[in-house]
Design a protein around this motif. Structure first.
Motif, PDB file in Angstrom:
ATOM      1  N   UNK A 128       9.518  14.599 -14.642  1.00  3.16           N
ATOM      2  CA  UNK A 128       8.615  14.106 -13.861  1.00  3.16           C
ATOM      3  C   UNK A 128       9.014  12.502 -13.297  1.00  3.16           C
ATOM      4  N   UNK A 129       8.975  12.416 -11.977  1.00  5.19           N
ATOM      5  CA  UNK A 129       9.301  11.074 -11.714  1.00  5.19           C
ATOM      6  C   UNK A 129       8.214   9.915 -11.996  1.00  5.19           C
ATOM      7  N   UNK A 130       8.841   8.977 -12.005  1.00  6.01           N
ATOM      8  CA  UNK A 130       8.086   7.674 -12.173  1.00  6.01           C
ATOM      9  C   UNK A 130       7.808   7.171 -10.766  1.00  6.01           C
ATOM     10  N   UNK A 131       6.563   6.549 -10.409  1.00  8.77           N
ATOM     11  CA  UNK A 131       6.092   6.089  -9.296  1.00  8.77           C
ATOM     12  C   UNK A 131       5.658   4.751  -9.493  1.00  8.77           C
ATOM     13  N   UNK A 132       6.011   3.604  -8.557  1.00  8.03           N
ATOM     14  CA  UNK A 132       5.784   2.510  -8.563  1.00  8.03           C
ATOM     15  C   UNK A 132       4.426   2.071  -7.548  1.00  8.03           C
ATOM     16  N   UNK A 133       3.734   1.614  -8.060  1.00  8.78           N
ATOM     17  CA  UNK A 133       2.249   1.160  -7.240  1.00  8.78           C
ATOM     18  C   UNK A 133       2.096  -0.287  -7.166  1.00  8.78           C
ATOM     19  N   UNK A 134       1.545  -0.904  -6.315  1.00  5.09           N
ATOM     20  CA  UNK A 134       1.382  -2.338  -6.143  1.00  5.09           C
ATOM     21  C   UNK A 134      -0.207  -2.546  -5.519  1.00  5.09           C
ATOM     22  N   UNK A 135      -1.223  -3.397  -6.205  1.00  3.95           N
ATOM     23  CA  UNK A 135      -2.447  -3.348  -5.521  1.00  3.95           C
ATOM     24  C   UNK A 135      -2.463  -4.539  -4.639  1.00  3.95           C
ATOM     25  N   UNK A 136      -3.100  -3.906  -3.434  1.00  7.15           N
ATOM     26  CA  UNK A 136      -3.147  -4.908  -2.350  1.00  7.15           C
ATOM     27  C   UNK A 136      -4.219  -6.097  -2.455  1.00  7.15           C
ATOM     28  N   UNK A 137      -5.172  -5.896  -3.525  1.00  3.76           N
ATOM     29  CA  UNK A 137      -6.124  -7.139  -3.765  1.00  3.76           C
ATOM     30  C   UNK A 137      -5.636  -7.912  -4.645  1.00  3.76           C
ATOM     31  N   UNK A 138      -4.997  -7.768  -5.934  1.00  3.91           N
ATOM     32  CA  UNK A 138      -4.702  -8.865  -6.803  1.00  3.91           C
ATOM     33  C   UNK A 138      -3.150  -8.518  -6.917  1.00  3.91           C
ATOM     34  N   UNK A 139      -2.218  -7.885  -6.386  1.00  4.25           N
ATOM     35  CA  UNK A 139      -0.842  -7.954  -6.613  1.00  4.25           C
ATOM     36  C   UNK A 139      -0.377  -7.345  -7.802  1.00  4.25           C
ATOM     37  N   UNK A 140      -1.094  -6.852  -8.580  1.00  2.00           N
ATOM     38  CA  UNK A 140      -0.669  -6.169  -9.906  1.00  2.00           C
ATOM     39  C   UNK A 140       0.308  -4.919  -9.326  1.00  2.00           C
ATOM     40  N   UNK A 141       1.531  -4.984 -10.044  1.00  2.00           N
ATOM     41  CA  UNK A 141       2.318  -3.845  -9.940  1.00  2.00           C
ATOM     42  C   UNK A 141       2.537  -3.106 -11.086  1.00  2.00           C
ATOM     43  N   UNK A 142       2.806  -1.791 -11.160  1.00  2.00           N
ATOM     44  CA  UNK A 142       2.687  -1.092 -12.286  1.00  2.00           C
ATOM     45  C   UNK A 142       3.527   0.367 -12.044  1.00  2.00           C
ATOM     46  N   UNK A 143       3.865   1.022 -13.156  1.00  2.00           N
ATOM     47  CA  UNK A 143       4.777   2.320 -12.928  1.00  2.00           C
ATOM     48  C   UNK A 143       3.668   3.353 -13.568  1.00  2.00           C
ATOM     49  N   UNK A 144       3.987   4.605 -12.770  1.00  2.00           N
ATOM     50  CA  UNK A 144       3.160   5.720 -13.475  1.00  2.00           C
ATOM     51  C   UNK A 144       3.982   6.770 -13.517  1.00  2.00           C
ATOM     52  N   UNK A 145       4.218   7.566 -14.464  1.00  3.21           N
ATOM     53  CA  UNK A 145       4.756   9.008 -14.707  1.00  3.21           C
ATOM     54  C   UNK A 145       3.816  10.088 -14.390  1.00  3.21           C
ATOM     55  N   UNK A 146       4.110  10.678 -13.207  1.00  6.75           N
ATOM     56  CA  UNK A 146       3.075  11.546 -12.858  1.00  6.75           C
ATOM     57  C   UNK A 146       4.007  12.635 -12.264  1.00  6.75           C
ATOM     58  N   UNK A 148       4.860  15.623  -9.242  1.00  4.42           N
ATOM     59  CA  UNK A 148       4.747  15.435  -7.940  1.00  4.42           C
ATOM     60  C   UNK A 148       3.591  15.970  -7.198  1.00  4.42           C
ATOM     61  N   UNK A 149       2.948  17.000  -7.934  1.00 11.44           N
ATOM     62  CA  UNK A 149       1.627  17.679  -7.338  1.00 11.44           C
ATOM     63  C   UNK A 149       0.485  16.716  -7.809  1.00 11.44           C
ATOM     64  N   UNK A 150       0.663  15.781  -8.595  1.00 12.26           N
ATOM     65  CA  UNK A 150      -0.539  14.929  -8.501  1.00 12.26           C
ATOM     66  C   UNK A 150      -0.928  14.050  -7.577  1.00 12.26           C
ATOM     67  N   UNK A 151      -2.228  13.591  -7.440  1.00 18.16           N
ATOM     68  CA  UNK A 151      -2.754  12.787  -6.187  1.00 18.16           C
ATOM     69  C   UNK A 151      -2.420  11.386  -6.864  1.00 18.16           C
ATOM     70  N   UNK A 152      -1.978  10.619  -5.432  1.00 18.06           N
ATOM     71  CA  UNK A 152      -1.626   9.172  -5.898  1.00 18.06           C
ATOM     72  C   UNK A 152      -2.844   8.439  -6.680  1.00 18.06           C
ATOM     73  N   UNK A 153      -2.468   7.331  -7.466  1.00 13.28           N
ATOM     74  CA  UNK A 153      -3.286   6.523  -8.066  1.00 13.28           C
ATOM     75  C   UNK A 153      -3.997   5.557  -7.006  1.00 13.28           C
ATOM     76  N   UNK A 154      -5.295   5.478  -7.252  1.00 13.01           N
ATOM     77  CA  UNK A 154      -6.031   4.476  -6.222  1.00 13.01           C
ATOM     78  C   UNK A 154      -6.755   3.248  -6.748  1.00 13.01           C
ATOM     79  N   UNK A 155      -7.209   3.554  -7.998  1.00 15.96           N
ATOM     80  CA  UNK A 155      -7.564   2.426  -8.890  1.00 15.96           C
ATOM     81  C   UNK A 155      -6.941   1.395  -9.825  1.00 15.96           C
ATOM     82  N   UNK A 156      -6.961   0.231  -9.122  1.00 19.29           N
ATOM     83  CA  UNK A 156      -6.105  -0.774 -10.300  1.00 19.29           C
ATOM     84  C   UNK A 156      -6.586  -0.985 -11.477  1.00 19.29           C
ATOM     85  N   UNK A 157      -5.864  -0.547 -12.518  1.00 18.39           N
ATOM     86  CA  UNK A 157      -6.064  -1.110 -13.816  1.00 18.39           C
ATOM     87  C   UNK A 157      -6.308  -2.440 -14.163  1.00 18.39           C
TER      88      UNK A 157
END
Length: 80
Positions: free
Chosen positions: A1-19, A21-30
């Motif tokens: 499974x690929x590791x995707x990198x996300x960044x929050x547009x609101x607070x700038x938090x950066x995270x990686x998620x193991x998902x 390819x068929x999973x929907x992208x994450x939308x809610x910042x933890x």
């Protein structure tokens, strides 16, 4: 499974998620709990280099190393 990198547009938090390819992208910042996550484009965690297993495996006879044969003939013509 690929590791995707996300960044929050609101607070700038950066995270990686193991998902998958068929999973929907994450939308809610933890961190801030707002739906502001944006999937980043990043480099792959691996790099393919060399002749590759497909060049040398499962072949027999003179077909054993096609890349080496082509490389040696082009090298001899360059040195001449």
């Amino acid at each position: 499974m690929p590791i995707y990198e996300y960044e929050c547009k609101s607070c700038g938090h950066v995270l990686e998620a193991l998902q998958k390819m068929s999973d929907k992208p994450l939308v809610e910042c933890p961190k801030c709990a707002l739906p502001e996550l944006n999937k980043k484009v990043s480099a792959a965690a691996f790099r393919l280099k060399g002749g590759g297993w497909y060049e040398t495996d499962f072949k027999s006879g003179k077909k054993k190393n096609l890349a080496g044969d082509a490389g040696s003939s082009s090298n001899s013509s360059k040195s001449a």
